[in-house]
Design a protein around this motif. Structure first.
Motif, mmCIF file in Angstrom:
data_model
loop_
_atom_site.group_PDB
_atom_site.id
_atom_site.type_symbol
_atom_site.label_atom_id
_atom_site.label_comp_id
_atom_site.label_asym_id
_atom_site.label_seq_id
_atom_site.Cartn_x
_atom_site.Cartn_y
_atom_site.Cartn_z
ATOM 1 N N LEU A 1 0.853 -1.187 0.000
ATOM 2 C CA LEU A 1 0.000 0.000 0.000
ATOM 3 C C LEU A 1 0.887 1.236 0.000
ATOM 4 N N LEU A 2 0.724 2.068 -1.025
ATOM 5 C CA LEU A 2 1.597 3.231 -1.171
ATOM 6 C C LEU A 2 0.911 4.516 -0.735
ATOM 7 N N SER A 3 -0.295 4.405 -0.198
ATOM 8 C CA SER A 3 -0.952 5.589 0.351
ATOM 9 C C SER A 3 -1.890 5.140 1.460
ATOM 10 N N ASP A 4 -2.261 6.071 2.341
ATOM 11 C CA ASP A 4 -3.114 5.627 3.450
ATOM 12 C C ASP A 4 -4.591 5.590 3.078
ATOM 13 N N ALA B 1 -5.394 3.867 0.057
ATOM 14 C CA ALA B 1 -5.524 2.685 -0.808
ATOM 15 C C ALA B 1 -6.087 1.541 0.033
ATOM 16 N N LYS B 2 -6.811 0.619 -0.624
ATOM 17 C CA LYS B 2 -7.476 -0.437 0.145
ATOM 18 C C LYS B 2 -7.276 -1.818 -0.472
ATOM 19 N N SER B 3 -7.038 -2.783 0.399
ATOM 20 C CA SER B 3 -6.790 -4.141 -0.078
ATOM 21 C C SER B 3 -7.740 -5.117 0.617
ATOM 22 N N LEU B 4 -8.496 -5.848 -0.169
ATOM 23 C CA LEU B 4 -9.421 -6.847 0.374
ATOM 24 C C LEU B 4 -9.035 -8.186 -0.243
ATOM 25 N N THR C 1 -0.020 -7.812 3.674
ATOM 26 C CA THR C 1 -0.320 -6.458 3.212
ATOM 27 C C THR C 1 0.409 -5.477 4.116
ATOM 28 N N GLY C 2 0.940 -4.429 3.529
ATOM 29 C CA GLY C 2 1.586 -3.412 4.348
ATOM 30 C C GLY C 2 2.186 -2.351 3.464
ATOM 31 N N LYS C 3 2.806 -1.373 4.098
ATOM 32 C CA LYS C 3 3.399 -0.315 3.282
ATOM 33 C C LYS C 3 4.809 -0.724 2.871
#
Lengths: 466, 349
Positions: B266-269, B271-274, B294-296
């Motif tokens: 995730l490159l921004s706070d 962005a969303k990952s499911l 998942t993480g930055k």
């Protein structure tokens, strides 16, 4: 030979079937009249009587789940939702009617109370028949009582928390619970009080074609701590029984709660239970769960990490044998920064049983610097069983550490070979491996319950391998 | 304009987990579209055949959704692999208008090939793409298939992929999924016979308000079959990704293995990952694993690269490239590889 012996001795403890004697059994079905009659029988205050009727309305509006095990055999017209045993609430085992006391004796409850518990509640069908707690805890202000007494004696505390953590709109069976709940335990641990020895409630359903809908409400106030153990069992009947209990846990700032369950319902039971905890700032909630019984189980304890630095752990095992469909798992929602969750789930499927691990990890936008670690392992003991893993991971911010691992497989031939080369029979080698597989969960239980869990595993394995 | 429900998972879970399917609003499904001609086909050698012909794709086991699969195609290609020389076929679609393509690939017994299918927008005209790619691998055949989606982010992209694998066949699939306002992919592999192998590697890179919905399903039926799914992705801005991966060990697939790895950076706070990485198992003697993370972007790695004189943006590009590199290396066509690397840089600027 071995299989027969074990089945005859051990299973009987859970399968003791007392005569279906009761003081009052409500007629089968679910109508406003039946709900009003339950309220009357239980002498509900007005707010509770209204609450039940509203919950029934919600129940009628909600659909059955469109996922998970097939629940088509559940017919509420065939279930009696309230059965009052022929015993009042007692605080001495001597006053409990002999057949009921004998059942709990055989389940080892009074003995455990003497040796390793700070308090015990025992429910038989729809009502609690025994409740007692050590004097020193009473002096410290700890409340441990049946829910009915709590509704009467602590109305404000109950009103503030009852079905607020688990609202009746959550799903159909919670709405059902709201309408027909009876029995269960209420615990309040005041600020700063550490209850070092566990409290235990045991739920026994004896009456055929009936349901048990106990409500457990626990509030662990700021800086306090508690270990609560829940046990459940029932004898087997030909028609389905229903268990739709509800557990609401409030873990306040800096508090600690461990909630352990050994569930061994009979294999005609539909176990559609709901458990949820709200965890506040720097508090910790631990779930330990062993699921062995039931025909169908749908059970997903949930932690809502509302306070900054709140933590939760889930350690659970499911063991599905012939005719069982255990759809279990865990849900966690991270709502605040620096929260963390650790999940360690295991399952064993044999003799055509089905285990499903179903879960949710949700890290919301404001839960910066949160961590979630999930590990699930499934063991298949034969080629007629089923094992599914259905985890959902919903990550809504970048400042997180999230990882999930899952494995499905059989017992390694190499390991069996190694153990056999050390003189073990194949059956003993397999049993040893399965106990080793379950060890991370059994070691989290108090020793008496770890022994019970190992016995249950042995009992199940004798059927599988012997 | 209508609301459509697509990409249903093979097994449902709780509705409020919001992952059983994807609901899209304001999707304009084109009608009566004219033949699509802006496609280039390059075939190495003369043995493999690419012809414009009606395909034999009647129904799909899964697919993105019937509403899209039933649209009359405006480009149909039939590809027959007859060579054993591992020759390359390149099919290059330039989306200057709506494209509904059906591609049928028959990989004959004992043959092998490399097939690259690229969908690209040369400009920012809003278009609609819905494609079906069906591949049948006969015994002992092998194909390395690369799908590249470089459609602009105004357009919608829907892709249904279905594969049948006979004994001892090997399918290596690489999906580069960068384009589309909504990029919805359904991938289904049926490993029907013994010792079939399917490797699926995907990279996705989302920016702005892009949405990726990836529904990958592998069913293992033959003994000693093997399915490997690896998905690497990065999301910036308000981009979202839904990954639904299923490895299903069907009865009879003894001694099979299935692996599923999914990593999202995730490159921004915002962005969303499911993700829903499922393992379904009805057979005892198998090995199934999945892992998901998942993480930055790693602070330590960024710091290290920046200490070597790169600014943060360049350091981030290097990190993303490094994560994607293993999968990009599967592509042997150097020109295409460079184009993908340039595209990564462009999208991260």
């Amino acid at each position: 030979m071995s299989k027969t012996k074990v089945d005859e001795i051990n299973r009987n403890i859970y399968d003791i079937k007392n005569k279906d004697e009761y003081e009052f059994k409500i007629k089968k079905g679910l109508t406003p009249e039946i709900i009003k009659e339950i309220s009357k029988q239980k002498n509900d205050p007005e707010w509770m009587a209204e609450f039940r009727l509203k919950a029934l309305e919600v129940y009628n509006k909600l659909e059955l789940p469109t996922w998970g095990p097939d629940l088509s055999e559940l017919n509420m017209d065939e279930i009696a939702t309230y059965v009052r045993p022929k015993s009042k609430l007692n605080n001495s085992w001597e006053d409990v009617p002999e057949d009921i006391k004998n059942t709990f004796d055989k389940l080892g409850i009074p003995e455990a109370e003497k040796t390793s518990l700070a308090g015990v509640g025992a429910q038989y069908d729809s009502e609690v028949v025994y409740h007692s707690m050590k004097e020193e805890l009473i002096k410290q202000g700890v409340i441990y009582t049946d829910m009915e007494t709590a509704v009467r004696e602590y109305p404000e505390l109950v009103k503030k928390h009852f079905m607020k953590c688990v609202p009746v709109s959550d799903h159909k069976f919670v709405a059902l619970h709201g309408a027909v709940w009876s029995g269960g335990s209420f615990v309040y641990v005041p600020k700063g009080v550490k209850v070092d020895i566990p409290l235990q409630s045991y739920f026994r359903l004896n009456s055929p074609e009936s349901g048990q809908f106990e409500h457990t409400l626990i509030i662990v106030d700021e800086g306090a701590s508690l270990h609560f153990i829940e046990g459940c069992s029932a004898p087997k009947y030909n028609k389905v029984n229903l268990h739709a209990g509800c557990v609401e846990l409030y873990v306040k700032e800096n508090a600690y709660l461990r909630y352990s369950t050994i569930e061994n319902w009979s294999k005609n039971m539909l176990n559609l239970n709901t458990k949820k905890a709200i965890v506040e700032k720097n508090a910790k909630m631990e779930w330990v769960s062993g699921s062995f019984g039931s025909k169908i189980s749908m059970l997903y304890p949930m932690s809502i990490l509302n306070g900054e630095g709140a933590k939760t752990e889930f350690t659970g095992i499911s063991f599905a044998g012939k005719g069982q469909n255990l759809d279990n798992g865990f849900k966690v929602v991270h709502n605040s920064p620096n929260t963390s969750s650790v999940v360690n789930a295991k399952s064993i499927s044999k003799n055509g049983g089905k285990c499903t691990y179903r879960s949710l990890v949700r890290i919301n936008e404001n839960a910066k610097n949160s961590k979630a670690l999930v590990s699930c392992e499934s063991l298949m003991l034969d080629d007629i069983s089923i094992s599914d893993t259905i985890p959902v991971n919903d990550i809504q911010t970048d400042e997180v550490e999230f990882s999930h691992e899952a494995k499905i497989g059989k017992i390694s031939d190499k390991t069996i070979f190694y153990l056999m080369s050390r003189g073990l029979s194949e059956e003993d080698a397999k049993a040893m491996i399965v106990r080793g597989f379950a060890y991370p969960i059994s070691k989290e239980l108090p020793v008496e319950y770890a022994v019970e869990m190992n016995n249950l595993i042995n009992l199940e394995l004798e059927g599988a391998i012997g | 304009m209508e609301k459509i429900i697509l990409n249903e998972t093979p097994v449902r879970t709780a509705k409020n987990f919001n992952i059983n399917n994807i609901k899209l609003e304001n999707i304009e499904i084109p009608k009566n579209i004219k033949t699509f001609n802006n496609v280039q086909v390059k075939v190495e050698g003369t043995t493999n055949i690419v012809e414009e012909a009606e395909t034999n794709i009647n129904t799909l086991t899964y697919g993105v959704g019937n509403k899209l699969q039933n649209i009359e195609p405006n480009k149909s290609l039939k590809i027959t692999i007859k060579s054993k020389k591992n020759q390359e076929i390149l099919i290059d679609f330039n989306l200057d208008k709506d494209l509904i393509d059906n591609i049928e690939i028959n990989v004959e017994e004992g043959t092998n090939a490399i097939l690259i299918i690229k969908y690209k927008s040369e400009n920012d005209i809003k278009t609609f793409h819905s494609g079906i790619i069906k591949t049948i691998l006969q015994k002992n055949s092998k194909i390395n298939l690369v799908i590249v989606n470089l459609i602009n982010i105004k357009s919608n992209n829907f892709l249904s992929i279905e594969n049948e694998l006979k004994a001892n066949s090997i399918l290596k699939y690489t999906i580069i999924d960068f384009g589309g306002k909504n990029s919805i992919t359904n991938y289904y592999s049926n490993l029907q016979e013994q010792e079939a192998e399917n490797e699926l590697n995907t990279i996705y890179l989302g920016k702005d308000n892009q949405l990726f919905d990836l529904n990958y399903i592998g069913e293992l039926r033959g003994e000693k079959s093997n399915m490997n799914i690896e998905v690497q992705g990065a999301l910036k801005d308000n981009a979202k990704k839904h990954f639904k991966g299923t490895i299903d060990f069907k009865k009879g697939c003894k001694k099979s293995k299935g692996n599923e790895d999914e990593f999202c950076m995730l490159l921004s706070d915002t962005a969303k990952s499911l993700a829903l990485p499922m393992l379904l198992c009805s057979e005892e003697d198998v090995e199934g694993n999945h892992s998901s993370a998942t993480g930055k972007a790693g602070e330590k790695e960024l710091f290290y690269i920046m200490s070597r004189g790169f600014d943060k943006k360049e350091a981030m590009k290097l990190l993303v490239r490094a994560k994607f590199n293993k999968i990009i290396e599967n592509i042997q066509n150097e020109e295409l590889k460079n184009e993908i690397l340039e595209e990564i840089d462009k999208r991260l600027d």
